[in-house]
Design an enzyme around this catalytic site. Structure first.
Site, PDB file in Angstrom:
ATOM      1  N   LYS A   1      12.083 -16.865  -7.084  1.00 41.73           N
ATOM      2  CA  LYS A   1      11.925 -15.938  -8.197  1.00 41.73           C
ATOM      3  C   LYS A   1      10.969 -16.502  -9.247  1.00 41.73           C
ATOM      4  O   LYS A   1      10.119 -15.777  -9.782  1.00 41.73           O
ATOM      5  CB  LYS A   1      13.282 -15.651  -8.848  1.00 41.73           C
ATOM      6  CG  LYS A   1      14.122 -14.638  -8.104  1.00 41.73           C
ATOM      7  CD  LYS A   1      13.534 -13.238  -8.242  1.00 41.73           C
ATOM      8  CE  LYS A   1      14.126 -12.314  -7.203  1.00 41.73           C
ATOM      9  NZ  LYS A   1      13.625 -12.552  -5.839  1.00 41.73           N
TER      10      LYS A   1
ATOM     11  N   CYS B   1       0.817  -1.206   0.000  1.00 37.94           N
ATOM     12  CA  CYS B   1       0.000   0.000   0.000  1.00 37.94           C
ATOM     13  C   CYS B   1       0.856   1.263   0.000  1.00 37.94           C
ATOM     14  O   CYS B   1       2.052   1.220   0.285  1.00 37.94           O
ATOM     15  CB  CYS B   1      -0.967   0.044   1.169  1.00 37.94           C
ATOM     16  SG  CYS B   1      -2.063  -1.364   1.294  1.00 37.94           S
TER      17      CYS B   1
ATOM     18  N   HIS C   1      15.819 -37.929  -0.582  1.00 38.57           N
ATOM     19  CA  HIS C   1      14.962 -38.092   0.597  1.00 38.57           C
ATOM     20  C   HIS C   1      13.542 -37.593   0.324  1.00 38.57           C
ATOM     21  O   HIS C   1      12.845 -37.181   1.245  1.00 38.57           O
ATOM     22  CB  HIS C   1      15.564 -37.359   1.790  1.00 38.57           C
ATOM     23  CG  HIS C   1      16.870 -37.920   2.240  1.00 38.57           C
ATOM     24  ND1 HIS C   1      16.981 -39.112   2.919  1.00 38.57           N
ATOM     25  CD2 HIS C   1      18.145 -37.473   2.063  1.00 38.57           C
ATOM     26  CE1 HIS C   1      18.256 -39.364   3.169  1.00 38.57           C
ATOM     27  NE2 HIS C   1      18.987 -38.384   2.656  1.00 38.57           N
TER      28      HIS C   1
ATOM     29  N   ASN D   1      -3.005   2.277   5.607  1.00 44.08           N
ATOM     30  CA  ASN D   1      -2.124   1.129   5.423  1.00 44.08           C
ATOM     31  C   ASN D   1      -2.148   0.306   6.699  1.00 44.08           C
ATOM     32  O   ASN D   1      -2.145   0.869   7.798  1.00 44.08           O
ATOM     33  CB  ASN D   1      -0.682   1.558   5.156  1.00 44.08           C
ATOM     34  CG  ASN D   1      -0.508   2.227   3.817  1.00 44.08           C
ATOM     35  OD1 ASN D   1      -1.410   2.234   2.985  1.00 44.08           O
ATOM     36  ND2 ASN D   1       0.665   2.805   3.605  1.00 44.08           N
ATOM     37  N   GLY D   2      -2.119  -1.008   6.568  1.00 41.54           N
ATOM     38  CA  GLY D   2      -2.058  -1.850   7.751  1.00 41.54           C
ATOM     39  C   GLY D   2      -3.356  -2.588   8.004  1.00 41.54           C
ATOM     40  O   GLY D   2      -4.195  -2.758   7.115  1.00 41.54           O
TER      41      GLY D   2
ATOM     42  N   GLU E   1       7.425 -16.362  -7.889  1.00 42.96           N
ATOM     43  CA  GLU E   1       6.922 -15.007  -7.729  1.00 42.96           C
ATOM     44  C   GLU E   1       6.370 -14.418  -9.020  1.00 42.96           C
ATOM     45  O   GLU E   1       5.307 -13.792  -9.018  1.00 42.96           O
ATOM     46  CB  GLU E   1       8.039 -14.086  -7.229  1.00 42.96           C
ATOM     47  CG  GLU E   1       8.368 -14.194  -5.760  1.00 42.96           C
ATOM     48  CD  GLU E   1       9.466 -13.232  -5.374  1.00 42.96           C
ATOM     49  OE1 GLU E   1       9.287 -12.523  -4.367  1.00 42.96           O
ATOM     50  OE2 GLU E   1      10.499 -13.170  -6.074  1.00 42.96           O
TER      51      GLU E   1
END
Length: 607
Positions: free
Chosen positions: A483, A2, A502, A98-99, A486
């Site tokens: 990366k 934000c 494994h 924001n938040g 994303e």
């Protein structure tokens, strides 16, 4: 995440607010909006998606007024649509936030019972109705703000317009950054100094619990106890110019290619080019006697810290713990008395990292920070700060920030080794020279951009991708997988190569590319054994190594990218570059939003 911008200006606010929001795009967002005051009346324009859509709305329906607030929203409560976009408004106030307001549900129930009608799914709308109810009860604006803040819990930065108060902005901060900008008969408000750089360089930062009343002639600041407070002003060095892409298609590609320059800038800040001696700021601890170091970070910065753990333990023989910041406090770590904690963050505002810093400080640890924003919250609360000199990083997926973080961490590790007497002079000199040569070696890696683009076509078809590495290459493998996830939305995992048998080996077939990060160091032979296991099951190995490693691998690799031969100490700094480029080109092929991938934000300021 934000972004907030606020203006009490001498000219029309909307164009300046829009420009400020463009400068905040790097934080990530999925909707945006602006509100202004004209003749006591609040006007508002909002749009889902990119700022270009808000810009189109404003062209169709301009928004006059010299006082206003703007917001880029990254959805936390409620879907990313126009209805939930900020600013939120009632007949008396407009609010950007924001938040997270943690107790919004109980407050909403109380307000609904009192007759308030909610139209969004957000927690922010609660604050708009709360302050409106106090105004309707006869409280003046600043008193309504003060009382409303007493009722909410959480992490927030708030900016409020009040109908009828054309030259007033109300603001508050708790756990989420907010800066005040001073002009000549004008005042400004922003999530960070970068947003305000075209408007002013005179900045003050609100502290946790602060709230403020801005007017054209200045600001009144009050602390959490409502006592008048003074916060120091400083001249920010940030440029007012918008950061451009140059000849690059995306900011991410530009920032990948900036790495030789910014690594060089960072090295010059920490290393004497003539003597190769490392110079650090004055430290609040002595590496010679430091019993233990904790490195704490999130995401890409955490992987930088994990690479550094190998460096500190190998060359400085210093015990190091690495922690994901969001887990650090909750596992109740046993911190060594007299120890230090190093916090790594691009933005310096990541709320999990900031909370972990405060916990470590409360436990008696000395606090160091590596940040790209020297005016950030983490920088201001640390005992010593190591700036990274990466410059503004606009792409949400971190690239040049990690390269400079690793550069700083390598310098600190060399300084620690010297202080602890764990390296002889010849070895220290060799490693220092290798580090000073990394900008040129990174430039050589970037010359493979086109070859990596061609390899990306095969990876883009995959549903799953594995990345393998040993030693310091293991965190590089995890960063490569991150990366790819994303920005291309392909499932990928990074594993320690020895762990493949494994479990992950069950996934391998001809449709699963396996990216192997393997410089020709003392671990190469063991990694080659894992490559044989992959090849035996039809997996396609893409090897990232130097000439010797590629020759030793022979026909095990389906494809390879030849990297410069360097000392193993600096190999991780080079190896992050091809995994960045591979992820970038795969994302371009898939047509995703490379610079602002879905659901992600540049600076995560909520837990």
């Amino acid at each position: 995440m934000c972004g907030i911008i606020g203006i009490i200006g001498k000219s029309e606010a909307a164009p300046l607010l829009l420009d400020g929001l463009k400068r905040l795009e790097y934080r990530g967002y999925d909707s945006a909006g602006i509100a202004t005051l004209l003749d006591g009346t609040i006007g508002r324009r909002r749009a889902e998606g990119k700022l270009s859509r808000l810009e189109a709305v404003l062209r169709e329906a301009p928004l006059p007024g010299r006082t206003g607030i703007g917001h880029t929203r990254w959805a936390t409560h409620g879907k990313p649509n126009e209805t939930n976009a900020h600013p939120h408004a009632t007949h008396r106030v407009a609010v950007v936030h924001n938040g997270i307001i943690e107790n919004f549900a109980e407050l909403k129930a109380e307000l609904v019972a009192a007759g308030c009608r909610f139209v969004t799914e957000t927690d922010t709308e609660v604050f708009a109705h709360l302050i409106t109810s106090l105004l309707d009860a006869g409280h003046p604006p600043r008193e309504a703000m003060r009382l409303a803040l007493k009722r909410i819990r959480g992490a927030f930065a708030l900016a409020v317009l009040v109908a009828g108060e054309d030259r007033m902005l109300l603001a508050a901060r708790q756990g989420s950054p907010l800066a005040i900008g001073y002009g000549d008969g004008e005042m400004f408000l922003g999530s960070d100094a970068f947003a305000l750089a075209p408007l002013t360089r005179k900045i003050a930062y609100l502290e946790d619990g602060d709230w403020a009343v801005l007017g054209p002639g200045g600001v009144e600041i009050f602390d959490r106890n409502d006592a008048p407070a003074t916060r120091p002003t400083r001249e920010t060095a940030l440029s007012g110019a918008l950061v451009g892409k140059g000849n690059h298609r995306h900011f991410m590609h530009k920032e990948i290619h900036e790495q030789p320059a910014v690594v060089g800038d960072t090295l010059r800040a920490y290393m004497n080019p003539a003597t190769h001696a490392v110079g650090l700021p004055e430290l609040p601890f002595d590496f010679a006697t430091l019993p233990r170091l904790a490195i704490v970070a999130c995401g890409t910065s955490f992987y930088a810290g994990q690479i550094a753990r190998y460096w500190f333990e190998h060359i400085a023989r210093l015990a190091v713990d690495t922690d994901i910041a969001s887990e650090f406090r909750y596992r109740r770590p046993v911190l060594t008395p007299g120890g230090a904690a190093l916090f790594v963050s691009q933005s310096g505002e990541t709320i999990d990292t900031l909370a972990a810093l405060r916990h470590a400080r409360d436990e008696g640890q000395k606090i160091a920070a590596i940040v790209n924003m020297p005016e950030s919250s983490i920088a201001r609360e640390a005992d010593v700060v190591f700036p990274t000199h990466a410059g503004p990083e606009i792409g949400v997926a971190s690239t040049k920030a990690m390269a400079t973080q690793l550069t700083v961490l390598a310098c600190i590790a060399l300084a620690a080794a010297k202080a602890r007497g764990t390296l002889d002079a010849a070895t220290h000199a060799r490693l220092s020279v290798a580090l000073t040569e990394t900008p040129a070696r990174i430039a050589e890696v970037l010359a493979h951009d086109d070859a990596i683009r061609k390899l990306a076509a095969g990876v883009a078809e995959a549903r799953d991708v594995l990345y393998l590495g040993r030693g310091a290459s293991y965190p590089v493998a995890m960063e490569g997988a991150l990366k790819l996830k994303e920005i291309s939305y392909i499932h990928a995992e990074g594993y320690a190569a020895g762990e493949m048998k494994h479990g992950p080996i069950a996934l391998i077939d001809e449709d699963v590319p396996v990216i192997v990060v393997a410089p020709s160091d003392e671990l190469f032979e063991k990694t080659a054994s894992n490559m044989k296991e992959v090849a035996a099951r039809g997996g396609r190995v893409i090897l990232l190594s130097d000439r010797q490693g590629i020759e030793r691998a022979g026909k095990l690799a389906w494809a390879s990218v030849e990297l410069p031969t360097v000392d193993p100490f600096v190999a991780p700094i080079l190896h992050i570059v091809p995994v960045q480029l591979l992820a970038y080109h795969v994302a371009v092929i898939k047509g995703t939003d490379v610079d602002q991938p879905r659901n992600l934000a540049k600076s995560v300021t909520v837990e």
